[in-house]
Design an enzyme around this catalytic site. Structure first.
Site, PDB file in Angstrom:
ATOM      1  N   TYR A 170       7.669  -0.716   1.155  1.00  0.00           N
ATOM      2  CA  TYR A 170       7.390  -1.591   0.804  1.00  0.00           C
ATOM      3  C   TYR A 170       5.644  -2.577   1.424  1.00  0.00           C
ATOM      4  O   TYR A 170       4.678  -2.055  -0.316  1.00  0.00           O
ATOM      5  CB  TYR A 170       8.083  -3.466   2.321  1.00  0.00           C
ATOM      6  CG  TYR A 170       7.852  -4.347   0.922  1.00  0.00           C
ATOM      7  CD1 TYR A 170       8.125  -5.739   2.228  1.00  0.00           C
ATOM      8  CD2 TYR A 170       6.812  -4.782   0.849  1.00  0.00           C
ATOM      9  CE1 TYR A 170       8.179  -6.481   1.886  1.00  0.00           C
ATOM     10  CE2 TYR A 170       7.035  -6.439  -0.249  1.00  0.00           C
ATOM     11  CZ  TYR A 170       7.376  -7.288   0.917  1.00  0.00           C
ATOM     12  OH  TYR A 170       7.475  -8.239   0.302  1.00  0.00           O
ATOM     13  N   GLU A 177       0.036  -1.507  -5.804  1.00  0.00           N
ATOM     14  CA  GLU A 177       0.019  -3.697  -7.147  1.00  0.00           C
ATOM     15  C   GLU A 177      -1.469  -3.744  -6.955  1.00  0.00           C
ATOM     16  O   GLU A 177      -2.057  -4.170  -7.635  1.00  0.00           O
ATOM     17  CB  GLU A 177       0.557  -4.052  -6.061  1.00  0.00           C
ATOM     18  CG  GLU A 177       1.967  -4.678  -6.500  1.00  0.00           C
ATOM     19  CD  GLU A 177       3.327  -5.305  -5.366  1.00  0.00           C
ATOM     20  OE1 GLU A 177       2.620  -6.111  -6.143  1.00  0.00           O
ATOM     21  OE2 GLU A 177       3.872  -4.584  -5.630  1.00  0.00           O
TER      22      GLU A 177
END
Lengths: 248, 286
Positions: A170, A177
């Site tokens: 995660y 990102e």
């Protein structure tokens, strides 16, 4: 002030904890289950294709730079396909919240199309590889988890993997990102991508550059919440399994 | 407790014991999962034996509906003025306190202000609320929404680079007429609904058309006040030809459709003889 209205309450007595609502939904029917199994198998296969594509490209090129191009098409296809999951929730064949699922899928689709695809200059960035790898591993595990769950035969390994590997994946994905969006900023500013300025007859303006910055800022409140929610789920799911095993 | 005590009296007694939980904050139920009991209910009429067990739930800090509405509606009224009068911090020092060359911008300000002043007047003199209060945290959410959108749309309408509507006076005049009609309609409905509760009762009654032509929409729709409200905002969108106004209109429409459907379902449940021709918000359609 909206009353939740519809539906009679369940006749099943509550155990007094008031923890979950008594389950009123019967679960998907046989046809829906068959469809979902096929869907999840196809998605698992798709992300495996992306994984294999990455490995092969790495071995062929000898370096991990610019691997995006070798998996661009399957990535776009299978990540966009995940939009179907919103419909699954909307039609009730999957018990998740439409809003939550829509939010998660849209953020992925946004990154795939509105950032990576649209700003060609970032496609060679290493940050792209970072989130693609994170997504690939996560999705392979997640879709196989759903497949096995639907078939009522979930190997502990998959359950463990789903609720453990996210601890690394995660943050890895989020970093990839954010770095990618950050890398895209100067090019968006320069080209005025997706931006509209005054005056115009619709009396509207939109600055994609500022929008991307706001998106980046939004990660700050959202990411910790989702992360700790998953950690909480992990404790619940994995300890529940252990108790189950001990009691047998 | 006396057998003929009302729930309101029980709430007051409870409040004396626990000063922290004032009556509006108490949710008293017969069953933990049941609905909250109303103030007027009398203990001996409820399905209880010689001893009754009542469940208490804290609803959190409450705030009166009237207060909420006053705050929610005063915000947009004054926020719009900040943009209309072009406060220096809005469009920069060069444009401070200037005024727009376009008459439609003045008109838009008048209409927007009229709309919110009307709402404020209705809140004080017309509306009769069935629940006295709502949870406090709602007000933050609601204010952000109303105030935020008011600022956003006021920004564009009063911007120095604002472009007036493409079809000019025709478009503006049409929009003004539609606006006035919808405002009148909306007001008529609010008055009609308020008259249903003239004697201060809190029970629901089916609203019917009256001599006022605007109320004839009740023949086709359960919540014509929402219908007229959407009409008002559509007319404002046409008047200003501004995308943010259009977006606000869309969101209002979605929210009011949800409320209208709820109200409609409640009516259908409570009244067996509810007129079957009526739709929640749009005649024949929605």
């Amino acid at each position: 002030m909206a009353a939740s209205g519809s539906g009679g309450g369940s006749s099943r007595a509550d155990n007094g904890y008031g923890s979950q609502q008594p389950r009123r939904r019967k679960g998907p029917g046989a046809l829906a289950t068959a469809y979902l199994v096929i869907y999840n198998v196809v998605m698992t296969a798709g992300w495996l294709v992306i994984a294999v594509g990455l490995v092969r490209a790495y071995l062929a090129k000898g370096s991990y730079h610019s691997l995006y191009y070798s998996i661009e098409k399957p990535l776009k296809f299978f990540q966009t396909g995940a939009l179907l999951e919103i419909l699954h929730c909307a039609f009730g064949i999957v018990p998740s919240s439409v809003v939550l699922t829509a939010f998660q899928v849209m953020s992925r689709v946004f990154l795939t199309w509105a950032v990576t695809h649209s700003v060609k200059e970032v496609q060679t960035e290493d940050s792209v590889l970072l989130f693609v790898v994170a997504w690939t591993i996560t999705e392979i595990i997640r879709y196989s988890f759903y497949t096995f769950s639907l078939l009522n035969h979930l190997p502990y390994l998959i359950k463990w993997a789903r609720y453990t590997l996210f601890i690394i994946l995660y943050p890895m994905g989020v970093s990839g990102e954010l770095l990618t969006i950050y890398a895209a900023l100067p090019f968006v500013r320069q080209s005025g991508l997706y931006s509209i300025s005054l005056p115009n007859k619709y009396n509207f303006s939109f600055d994609y550059y500022t929008f991307l910055i706001l998106v980046m800022i939004s990660y700050i409140p959202i990411f910790p919440q989702l992360y700790f929610h998953m950690l909480h789920q992990r404790r619940k799911v994995l300890s529940h399994t252990e108790e189950h095993k001990k009691s047998e | 407790v006396e057998p003929n005590a009302t729930i309101r009296e029980i709430r007051l007694m409870f409040h004396k014991l626990y000063p922290r939980w004032y009556p509006a904050r108490q949710s008293i139920k017969l069953d933990p999962k049941g609905k909250s009991l109303r103030d007027e209910e009398i203990l001996q009429h409820l399905p209880v034996g010689t001893t009754a067990t009542l469940y208490f739930k804290d609803l959190g800090p409450q705030i009166g509906w009237t207060t909420v509405f006053l705050i929610e509606y005063t915000g947009p009224l004054f926020i719009y003025f900040l943009f209309y009068f072009r406060m220096p911090f809005v469009y920069g020092l060069d444009e401070r306190f200037t005024s727009s060359p376009h008459p439609v911008v003045n008109l838009a300000c008048i209409c927007h202000s009229f709309h919110y002043i009307k709402r404020l007047i209705e809140t004080v003199f017309v509306h009769r609320f069935s629940h006295g209060t709502m949870p406090l945290r709602n007000i933050v959410k609601n204010c952000l929404y109303y105030w935020g959108f008011a600022a956003w749309l006021a920004y564009y309408i009063n911007h120095p680079l604002y472009t007036p509507p493409s079809y000019g006076k025709k478009q503006i005049n049409f929009a003004v007429i539609m606006f006035l009609l919808c405002e009148a309609g909306n007001f008529s409905i609010h008055v009609a609904l308020s008259d249903l509760r003239r004697n201060g009762s809190k029970t629901r009654k089916i609203p019917y058309p009256t001599k006022n032509p605007f109320t004839w929409l009740f023949l086709f729709v359960s919540c014509p006040n929402y219908t007229y409200e959407v009409g008002t905002w559509i007319s404002f969108t046409i008047m200003t030809q501004c995308v943010p106004v259009g977006l606000f209109t869309l969101l209002c429409f979605i929210q009011m459709t949800i409320w209208a459907k709820d109200k409609h379902c409640t009516y259908l449940r409570e009244f067996k003889d509810y007129p079957s021709l009526r739709m929640p918000i749009i005649p024949f359609l929605l």
